[in-house]
Scaffold this active site. Structure first.
Site, mmCIF file in Angstrom:
data_model
loop_
_atom_site.group_PDB
_atom_site.id
_atom_site.type_symbol
_atom_site.label_atom_id
_atom_site.label_comp_id
_atom_site.label_asym_id
_atom_site.label_seq_id
_atom_site.Cartn_x
_atom_site.Cartn_y
_atom_site.Cartn_z
ATOM 1 N N GLY A 296 0.785 -1.222 0.000
ATOM 2 C CA GLY A 296 0.000 0.000 0.000
ATOM 3 C C GLY A 296 0.819 1.275 0.000
ATOM 4 O O GLY A 296 1.924 1.337 -0.536
ATOM 5 N N SER A 297 0.265 2.279 0.683
ATOM 6 C CA SER A 297 0.777 3.649 0.562
ATOM 7 C C SER A 297 2.227 3.831 0.977
ATOM 8 O O SER A 297 2.826 4.852 0.643
ATOM 9 C CB SER A 297 -0.091 4.576 1.401
ATOM 10 O OG SER A 297 -1.431 4.442 1.022
#
Lengths: 587, 117
Positions: A296-297
């Site tokens: 993810g981020s």
């Protein structure tokens, strides 16, 4: 010498040639003298042999007594090395704390020929070894082998009691048993051995040859890079969070940003490696080095570093993040939408997917791939453990991949890859190989300069900004200048993503003005609760773990706390493109 | 009749034989002692090894944490509780600027004076 020769010899020497002797008389005289001569000859030969022997003995005596070079062996000297050959060296942590060692134990054997009655013996053995059934024991005693192994690794108590039973035909044999003194604390990273002390997993397997061939008599244990105190703090805090958010597991790693040494590696749930047999059990899965995840981020750190390093954007450039991007059948939207134009620090701080995707598009797929490869994120690591996961790289690398990888989807890497990648971003841009072997104190470990020091310096500011103003505020450990990035990813499932199954990750470094250590915490499928207002995102679940771990380990690792509000710190770490103090972020 | 030379030799060999026996017995005794000492050393070595393992086992961090929470009531050190050594003992309003060497000397002087009193 034969009789004849002797006689001839004597005659020539001593006896004058008989001149006028009666041949008859001469014959009888010779006949009478023969036994005497024979005896004398034999005596001479025997004497010579004895003399020779004495010379040899005397020579040996001189050798032993005076020259002292003879390998004079005594019964006593040989004793010391004959027994006690552990065959596998101890493992100690970087501070010398014993983690794994061999302890002497005894095993019980039965000699079929001398055992009086297998049933009778089994009945009595049952009183000491209650975990066996009677049939089981009888079968073991009457087994195929004459010298049958009944039970390995008896406790001293059991051995004493069996001895007390006085059973004929049973004997003890000394063996060595691998013992992991810290129990489950180092289960995944150290691994364990089989009953014959051969490594089956972890460092025990990866460095099996080294551990077995090192002279145990030298008394020098094998020193790993791990730190028991850090390992304990990380385990405890991860467990705490897993419990709090009813997660199914977790993982964490602490690495030295400047040497690549792994100080702690935790994969939960764990197991007790003592006396364990190889199994396919889930608990043995090493999430940190073997598990690959879409993280993810946290990947946006690489995207921003990439764009800065290629000179595609500068700190005050930005992108319009007011509208979701529609590409093919996907829509890229922001989890914390600001619906406006954002500059680079704001994109990073608010974790804008739209901004990151646009940034990656400007860099281009080819260069993105090349950059990630340079950071070592597309290839499996060469580790001292056999449990190594290879990143899952999309093929072909299309435009949509470029955009999703920009915010951490579509490319799966191990948490160790992420931690080491962040270490590279903050340590001045030098990529080093992660290692589990302690490096010499103060040594400079060479690595490849993969990004410019200037980019690294900007990344420090940006990562710090996430903790002071952005999504990672719960990772703050006052005084230790934590910086980092949150990442909440939905788990991939058949045909898409599961909205409720999250992988929440926080990767941080400290102290940010000169990062020494990188700490990563990953929580597998956390569920939001009342204390997190229902959120299960990384900012609420993983970030606090890192904050707590850092405030616990920083004093242990000798990091001096600083006043975070001091002017020099602000000068070094503030991002002037963002107005400080204005709370813009949501979680 | 026994010649004096032979007598001498017989006497010498008897003496040597006795000496040899004595030495042999002494060596045997010493070897037994050496064996015992070596066994003892090996046993001690093993005991040390086991004790080291036990020490490490008893120092498991979770056990120490439990014991500390039960008996000591200690808390982890907060960053605010730590400070650098040089930031201490700075007179808030230095009246006369003095070099650190002089200050140290003055401090030692005060300490020794205090001790004598």
């Amino acid at each position: 010498m034969t009789d004849l020769a002797t006689r001839t010899w004597k005659r020539l020497l001593h006896e004058p040639p008989p001149l006028s002797v009666d041949p008859e008389q001469r014959l009888s005289e010779a006949r009478a003298r023969r036994p005497i001569e024979m005896a004398r000859t034999r005596l001479l030969i025997a004497g010579a042999v004895f003399a020779l022997c004495f010379v040899v003995l005397a020579g040996r005596l001189l050798e032993i007594g005076i020259l002292k070079e003879g390998n004079a062996r005594s019964d006593g000297g040989a004793r010391l090395t004959s027994d006690a050959a552990p065959g596998r060296v101890d493992i100690v942590d970087r501070n010398g704390v014993l983690l794994a060692t061999n302890l002497p134990t005894v095993s019980l054997y039965a000699d079929q020929e001398t055992v009086l009655s297998a049933e009778g013996a089994a009945d009595r053995l049952l009183t000491v070894l209650p975990r066996y059934s009677r049939e089981d024991l009888v079968e073991r005693i009457t087994g195929k082998a004459r010298h049958a192994l009944i039970e390995r690794n008896l406790t001293p108590d059991q051995a004493f009691q069996i001895n007390q039973l006085g059973l004929p035909g049973f004997s003890f044999e000394r063996t060595e048993r691998r013992v992991y003194l810290q129990g489950p604390l180092f289960s995944h990273v150290l691994g364990y051995t089989d009953v014959d002390n051969h490594g089956l997993s972890g460092i025990e397997a990866g460095l099996d040859a080294t551990l077995r061939t090192t002279e145990p008599e030298s008394g020098r244990p094998f020193t790993v890079s791990l730190d028991m105190r850090v390992q304990h703090a990380l385990t405890e805090e991860l467990n705490h969070s897993i419990e709090e958010f009813s997660a199914i597991g977790g993982a964490g790693v602490v690495i030295d940003a400047n040497t690549g040494e792994v100080l702690a590696l935790v994969s939960l749930p764990s197991f007790d490696p003592n006396g364990r047999r190889k199994s396919d059990d889930d608990v043995e899965f090493n999430r940190v080095t073997k598990g690959i995840y879409e993280l993810g981020s946290t990947f946006k750190a690489f995207t921003v570093a990439m764009a800065l390093d290629y000179g595609v954007v500068d700190m005050n450039d930005g992108y319009d993040a007011s509208h979701p991007i529609k590409i093919a059948r996907y829509t890229i939207r922001d989890d914390h939408p600001q619906n406006r134009w954002l500059n680079v620090p704001e994109i990073f701080m608010h974790s804008s997917n739209i901004g990151a995707a646009k940034m990656a598009l400007d860099v281009g797929g080819e260069r993105q791939r090349e950059f990630l490869e340079r950071l070592g994120l597309l290839n499996a690591y060469q580790l001292e453990l056999p449990e190594v996961g290879a990143p899952a790289v999309p093929k072909p690398w299309r435009e949509i991949n470029t955009m999703t990888i920009a915010f951490g989807h579509g490319l799966s890497i191990t948490p160790l890859h992420l931690a080491n990648g962040i270490a590279t971003l903050v340590n001045g841009g030098v990529l080093r190989r992660p290692t589990f072997v302690k490096q010499p104190e103060g040594a400079t470990i060479s690595g490849d300069q993969v990004i410019s020091p200037a980019t690294s310096e900007k990344m420090r500011r940006l990562l710090r900004l996430v903790v002071t103003e952005g999504t990672g505020q719960k990772a703050a450990a006052p005084g230790y200048l934590v910086g980092g990035k949150t990442g909440t990813a939905e788990k991939a499932a058949v045909g898409g993503y599961q909205r409720k199954s999250l992988i929440s990750t926080f990767v941080g470094a400290f102290p940010m003005q000169n990062p020494r250590y990188v700490v990563l915490a990953m929580i597998d499928e956390p569920k939001g609760n009342r204390s997190s207002f229902g959120f299960a995102t990384a900012g609420w679940t993983a970030a606090p773990v890192v904050g707590r771990v850092i405030s616990r380990i920083a004093p242990l690792l000798g990091i001096e706390p600083v006043d975070e509000d001091a002017d020099p710190i602000h000068r070094e770490l503030d991002v002037k493109e963002v107005s400080q103090g204005a709370r813009l972020a949501s979680f | 009749m026994i010649r004096p030379g032979a007598l001498l030799w017989i006497g010498a060999s008897v003496i040597v034989a006795i000496a040899l026996f004595l030495i042999v017995y002494r060596v045997k005794g010493l070897e037994k002692e050496l064996t015992l000492l070596n066994q003892e050393a090996a046993a001690h070595e093993e005991a040390i090894h086991v004790l080291k393992a036990e020490w490490s086992f008893l120092n498991r961090p979770d056990r120490l944490a439990e014991l500390a929470s039960r008996h000591l009531g200690l808390q982890p050190v907060a960053a605010a509780q730590l400070t650098a050594g040089q930031s201490l003992d700075q007179p808030s309003t230095p009246t006369v600027p003095v070099s650190s060497g002089e200050r140290l000397q003055g401090m030692l002087q005060r300490i020794t004076d205090g001790g004598e009193r």
